[in-house]
Design a protein around this motif. Structure first.
Motif, PDB file in Angstrom:
ATOM      1  N   LEU A   1      40.768  10.589 -11.377  1.00 33.45           N
ATOM      2  CA  LEU A   1      41.511  11.849 -11.220  1.00 33.45           C
ATOM      3  C   LEU A   1      40.516  12.997 -11.339  1.00 33.45           C
ATOM      4  CD1 LEU A   1      44.155  13.480 -11.103  1.00 33.45           C
ATOM      5  CD2 LEU A   1      44.292  13.240 -13.585  1.00 33.45           C
ATOM      6  N   ILE A   2      40.422  13.834 -10.301  1.00 34.39           N
ATOM      7  CA  ILE A   2      39.430  14.923 -10.342  1.00 34.39           C
ATOM      8  C   ILE A   2      40.055  16.306 -10.236  1.00 34.39           C
ATOM      9  CG2 ILE A   2      37.514  13.520  -9.470  1.00 34.39           C
ATOM     10  CD1 ILE A   2      38.021  15.057  -6.750  1.00 34.39           C
TER      11      ILE A   2
ATOM     12  N   VAL B   1      36.837  25.604  -9.431  1.00 31.49           N
ATOM     13  CA  VAL B   1      36.380  24.602 -10.403  1.00 31.49           C
ATOM     14  C   VAL B   1      36.621  25.200 -11.779  1.00 31.49           C
ATOM     15  CG1 VAL B   1      34.421  23.290 -11.289  1.00 31.49           C
ATOM     16  CG2 VAL B   1      34.696  23.611  -8.827  1.00 31.49           C
ATOM     17  N   MET B   2      37.328  24.463 -12.610  1.00 28.58           N
ATOM     18  CA  MET B   2      37.782  24.992 -13.892  1.00 28.58           C
ATOM     19  C   MET B   2      36.681  24.913 -14.957  1.00 28.58           C
ATOM     20  SD  MET B   2      40.748  25.875 -12.990  1.00 28.58           S
ATOM     21  CE  MET B   2      41.279  26.466 -14.594  1.00 28.58           C
ATOM     22  N   GLY B   3      36.535  26.014 -15.721  1.00 27.32           N
ATOM     23  CA  GLY B   3      35.606  26.013 -16.853  1.00 27.32           C
ATOM     24  C   GLY B   3      36.309  25.629 -18.143  1.00 27.32           C
TER      25      GLY B   3
ATOM     26  N   ALA C   1      40.009  31.158 -16.899  1.00 36.83           N
ATOM     27  CA  ALA C   1      39.644  29.752 -17.124  1.00 36.83           C
ATOM     28  C   ALA C   1      38.836  29.170 -15.965  1.00 36.83           C
ATOM     29  CB  ALA C   1      40.914  28.923 -17.348  1.00 36.83           C
ATOM     30  N   VAL C   2      38.680  29.951 -14.877  1.00 38.92           N
ATOM     31  CA  VAL C   2      37.952  29.448 -13.699  1.00 38.92           C
ATOM     32  C   VAL C   2      36.460  29.672 -13.893  1.00 38.92           C
ATOM     33  CG1 VAL C   2      37.552  29.774 -11.211  1.00 38.92           C
ATOM     34  CG2 VAL C   2      39.888  29.863 -12.137  1.00 38.92           C
ATOM     35  N   GLU C   3      35.664  28.644 -13.581  1.00 35.83           N
ATOM     36  CA  GLU C   3      34.211  28.773 -13.694  1.00 35.83           C
ATOM     37  C   GLU C   3      33.614  29.248 -12.370  1.00 35.83           C
ATOM     38  OE1 GLU C   3      31.714  25.947 -16.245  1.00 35.83           O
ATOM     39  OE2 GLU C   3      31.550  25.144 -14.200  1.00 35.83           O
TER      40      GLU C   3
ATOM     41  N   GLY D   1      36.740  21.329 -15.799  1.00 39.44           N
ATOM     42  CA  GLY D   1      36.004  20.497 -14.840  1.00 39.44           C
ATOM     43  C   GLY D   1      36.817  20.099 -13.624  1.00 39.44           C
ATOM     44  N   MET D   2      38.129  20.275 -13.707  1.00 39.93           N
ATOM     45  CA  MET D   2      38.958  19.875 -12.552  1.00 39.93           C
ATOM     46  C   MET D   2      38.755  20.827 -11.372  1.00 39.93           C
ATOM     47  SD  MET D   2      42.694  18.535 -13.721  1.00 39.93           S
ATOM     48  CE  MET D   2      42.950  16.786 -13.999  1.00 39.93           C
TER      49      MET D   2
END
Ligand code: OOG
Ligand code: MG
Length: 289
Positions: free
Chosen positions: A82-83, A137-139, A155-157, A251-252
């Protein structure tokens, strides 16, 4: 991955299609388990079928999500990771085309990653279509309820431009919300572009995209087409997944939904999406399967 796979909800799981004797024709007695298995078979065999709601009109969004979660468990059992998550029907262009007028959420696994530069994998797909998307890509982990656009964006990287190759298991992409949620929102493959930026350095509502097919621009939009701002779509996904017992993990990857209508990608086609600041992505329709 900390996100758990929910067992089919007891309320939804107890629903099943009842044969309609009145029609004079025996109808399949579908259940959450049998619909899930049939959808994965259709995917593996590149076979399209009518929507289940033709036989089972009670297959609503929650039942569709129970089927989607069951098939996520099956995908993980067969070794996929799951990514991330994807949103479906976040823009008016997509909602109008598909006739479903609210957004929903589905799962991304590593089997859905297409390396940039690869052709459309026709041998794995039924009737692929391509749509440009803003990708996060989530931080940080994001969990509802009550997530706002501002909190979601914090929350986004990294932000990317990209595209999704969708492929409904339903004939002519004809479905209701329950059908398409069950079908993991027509998931196929996705590609992320080569330019990643911090969210504070870009105005995503104003980020433009052009869709080019065979050298001609056929559609365009800005990020505002996606729920007013793609961060609103991310907040919506976090809140919706929380209701279903999940969170968006650090990380998702999050695909925020097609900004324009999708375009068909048959063998021999040549498609590009060009973003204002997030670069261009190109894909070749490849050869017949
Ligand atoms: C459903 C999938 C929608 C999007 O970005 O709106 C989707 C479909 O159009 O078949 O991925
Ligand atoms: Mg999409």
């Amino acid at each position: 991955m900390a996100t758990s796979t929910r067992k089919p909800g007891s309320a939804a799981a107890s629903k099943a299609a009842s044969p309609r004797a009145a029609s004079g024709k025996a109808k399949a007695n579908w259940t959450i388990e049998s619909v899930a298995a049939e959808l994965l078979r259709c995917e593996d065999e590149r076979r399209e079928r009518p929507p289940f709601t033709d036989d089972w009109p009670e297959l609503d969004l929650d039942t569709g999500y129970a089927i989607q979660d069951l098939n996520l468990a099956r995908r993980l059992d067969r070794g996929e990771q799951l990514i991330g998550v994807k949103l479906g029907l976040t823009s008016r262009a997509k909602q109008q085309r598909m006739g479903v007028h609210f957004p929903f959420v589905a799962w991304l696994t590593d089997a859905m990653i297409l390396p940039a530069g690869d052709p459309v994998p026709q041998a794995r797909l039924i009737h692929p279509r391509i749509e440009p998307e803003i990708v996060f890509v989530m931080g940080d982990r994001l969990e509802g309820p009550g997530v706002s656009c501002a909190r979601a964006m914090a929350a986004v990287e990294t932000v990317y431009g990209g595209f999704e190759i969708i492929d409904s298991r339903y004939q002519d992409f004809r479905f209701t919300a329950g059908d398409v949620a069950a079908d993991n929102a027509s998931s196929g493959f996705f590609v992320t572009g080569g330019i990643g930026v911090h969210p504070s350095s870009i105005d995503l509502a104003l980020e433009g995209v052009l869709v080019e097919v065979g050298g001609q621009i056929v559609d365009s939009a800005t990020g505002a087409a996606v729920q007013g701002h793609p961060g609103e779509a991310l907040a919506l996904a976090a809140n919706d997944l929380t209701r279903r017992g999940h969170a968006i993990e650090a990380g998702m990857i999050v695909l925020t939904g097609g900004m324009t209508d999708a375009v068909f990608a048959p063998p021999g086609s040549s498609i590009a999406v060009h973003f204002t600041n997030l670069g261009s992505c190109f894909v070749n329709g490849g050869v017949p399967a």
